[in-house]
Design a protein around this motif. Sequence first.
Motif, mmCIF file in Angstrom:
data_model
loop_
_atom_site.group_PDB
_atom_site.id
_atom_site.type_symbol
_atom_site.label_atom_id
_atom_site.label_comp_id
_atom_site.label_asym_id
_atom_site.label_seq_id
_atom_site.Cartn_x
_atom_site.Cartn_y
_atom_site.Cartn_z
ATOM 1 N N GLY A 87 -7.742 3.752 7.508
ATOM 2 C CA GLY A 87 -7.994 5.152 7.784
ATOM 3 C C GLY A 87 -7.144 6.072 6.938
ATOM 4 N N ALA A 88 -7.345 7.385 7.125
ATOM 5 C CA ALA A 88 -6.655 8.384 6.301
ATOM 6 C C ALA A 88 -5.146 8.329 6.503
ATOM 7 N N ARG A 89 -4.682 8.156 7.750
ATOM 8 C CA ARG A 89 -3.241 8.105 7.995
ATOM 9 C C ARG A 89 -2.619 6.880 7.322
ATOM 10 N N ALA A 90 -3.340 5.766 7.338
ATOM 11 C CA ALA A 90 -2.837 4.564 6.671
ATOM 12 C C ALA A 90 -2.762 4.770 5.164
ATOM 13 N N ILE A 91 -3.748 5.470 4.604
ATOM 14 C CA ILE A 91 -3.721 5.757 3.167
ATOM 15 C C ILE A 91 -2.522 6.635 2.832
ATOM 16 N N ASP A 92 -2.216 7.597 3.706
ATOM 17 C CA ASP A 92 -1.043 8.444 3.491
ATOM 18 C C ASP A 92 0.231 7.600 3.438
ATOM 19 N N ARG A 93 0.381 6.688 4.374
ATOM 20 C CA ARG A 93 1.575 5.838 4.408
ATOM 21 C C ARG A 93 1.622 4.924 3.185
ATOM 22 N N LEU A 94 0.452 4.446 2.766
ATOM 23 C CA LEU A 94 0.378 3.598 1.583
ATOM 24 C C LEU A 94 0.850 4.363 0.349
ATOM 25 N N GLU A 95 0.347 5.572 0.163
ATOM 26 C CA GLU A 95 0.744 6.376 -0.987
ATOM 27 C C GLU A 95 2.236 6.678 -0.956
ATOM 28 N N ALA A 96 2.766 6.955 0.226
ATOM 29 C CA ALA A 96 4.189 7.232 0.333
ATOM 30 C C ALA A 96 5.010 6.008 -0.046
ATOM 31 N N GLU A 97 4.611 4.852 0.447
ATOM 32 C CA GLU A 97 5.357 3.623 0.164
ATOM 33 C C GLU A 97 5.379 3.323 -1.330
ATOM 34 N N ILE A 98 4.225 3.412 -1.990
ATOM 35 C CA ILE A 98 4.214 3.068 -3.413
ATOM 36 C C ILE A 98 4.965 4.108 -4.229
ATOM 37 N N ASN A 99 4.926 5.378 -3.827
ATOM 38 C CA ASN A 99 5.658 6.397 -4.584
ATOM 39 C C ASN A 99 7.156 6.226 -4.435
ATOM 40 N N LEU A 100 7.621 5.870 -3.256
ATOM 41 C CA LEU A 100 9.044 5.602 -3.092
ATOM 42 C C LEU A 100 9.465 4.391 -3.918
ATOM 43 N N ARG A 101 8.640 3.359 -3.924
ATOM 44 C CA ARG A 101 8.959 2.170 -4.720
ATOM 45 C C ARG A 101 8.990 2.501 -6.213
ATOM 46 N N LEU A 102 8.054 3.332 -6.666
ATOM 47 C CA LEU A 102 8.044 3.719 -8.070
ATOM 48 C C LEU A 102 9.268 4.570 -8.420
ATOM 49 N N MET A 103 9.676 5.440 -7.515
ATOM 50 C CA MET A 103 10.888 6.222 -7.739
ATOM 51 C C MET A 103 12.100 5.303 -7.879
ATOM 52 N N HIS A 104 12.172 4.285 -7.033
ATOM 53 C CA HIS A 104 13.271 3.320 -7.114
ATOM 54 C C HIS A 104 13.231 2.568 -8.435
ATOM 55 N N LEU A 105 12.047 2.102 -8.809
ATOM 56 C CA LEU A 105 11.916 1.329 -10.044
ATOM 57 C C LEU A 105 12.297 2.175 -11.250
ATOM 58 N N ARG A 106 11.899 3.443 -11.262
ATOM 59 C CA ARG A 106 12.215 4.327 -12.387
ATOM 60 C C ARG A 106 13.729 4.479 -12.550
ATOM 61 N N ARG A 107 14.443 4.622 -11.444
ATOM 62 C CA ARG A 107 15.887 4.756 -11.521
ATOM 63 C C ARG A 107 16.559 3.448 -11.935
ATOM 64 N N LEU A 108 16.072 2.353 -11.391
ATOM 65 C CA LEU A 108 16.680 1.063 -11.707
ATOM 66 C C LEU A 108 16.489 0.690 -13.175
ATOM 67 N N LEU A 109 15.345 1.031 -13.745
ATOM 68 C CA LEU A 109 15.090 0.688 -15.143
ATOM 69 C C LEU A 109 15.809 1.612 -16.114
ATOM 70 N N SER A 110 16.476 2.642 -15.603
ATOM 71 C CA SER A 110 17.220 3.534 -16.500
ATOM 72 C C SER A 110 18.418 2.831 -17.127
#
Length: 358
Positions: A87-110
């Motif tokens: 559902g829509a709420r699950a998609i929201d949580r999914l997008e949040a999770e992947i964006n946080l993970r990408l933010m972490h990866l971007r900092r770690l690869l610096s």
Amino acid sequence: MNSPVANPAVVKVARQARGLSQAQLADQADVSQAAVSKLEAGIMQPTAELIEKLAGVLSFPVTLFYETDPIFGVPVSVSYRKRASVGARAIDRLEAEINLRLMHLRRLLSSIEHVPELPFPELDVDSFGGSGTRVAQLVRQHWGVPSGPLIDLTSLVERAGCIVLPCEFESLGVDGLTLRPPGLPVCIFLNSSMPGDRQRFTLAHELGHAIMHRLPSAEMEQQADDFAAEMLMPARDMIDAFASGISLARLAALKPIWRVSMAALLYRAKALGCISTPQSQALWRQMSALGYRRQEPPETAVPAERATVFADILRAYREELGYSLSELAQLLHMHADELRGKYGLIDKPPAVHLRLVK
């Protein structure tokens, strides 16, 4: 000196990560929903006091809300395998999770140089007559994969530069998704709760998207399935494997060899013309009667493969760069307890294939 400006998109991500609506966040933070709505829309610049209040409710460090990372939406029908109940709420949580993970990866690869051992192919499936099967054959050749079972697909994908990120997607009803964020390697997110055989097929499917597809099309999901089937069960090998006949006992014997489900093997046998339609239907009925459509025999279970690159990166920060847990939490804009729960259980890999940036 100018005051820092809050990032409205990050505020929304933080809210979605906690599974809250705008109204729920407003109620818990004792502010108006209008204020939350205008903040997330970028219409209103919040005060530092409001950000502190929201950060407290959402349990994120205040510093997160001032980061300028780009935020990515997930194309709902394009790049991930999902179940009909999402559902829509699950998609929201999914997008949040992947964006946080990408933010972490971007900092770690610096501070870590991620150097692939194998070249990552980009092959437009339309240049090969729309055949995911043909693309998979070329990829196996390109990567020097010998005939026979592909024993550790995750290791192969990571050697080609992809970052495989196991996540808790079971509650969201999602198996996997692929993103190609600018400035980052190809990222493949997988539901960590999946059985090993489903994990491998999902990973192969997502790899097919990463290699073959840049724009959505009506055929792309079938093409990715065809790619996955050929990567894991090459036609030439499977025709020989099915030559002695196909029964449930035979499918169960082949499962630990090819590390795919009995169901995938049966689909493959039918697709390759190694079994007739009546024979296939009879076997499906047997599988249903025995409950194998829901869960295949436990004794045939395929062990889950381990993604190691992200764990290598975290270990390099702790052991080579000397980051404490609190310092790593500051870098990733996450409280230490949550960081420990999210990443602390990753097994240590046998070797590190990374270089520090000089």
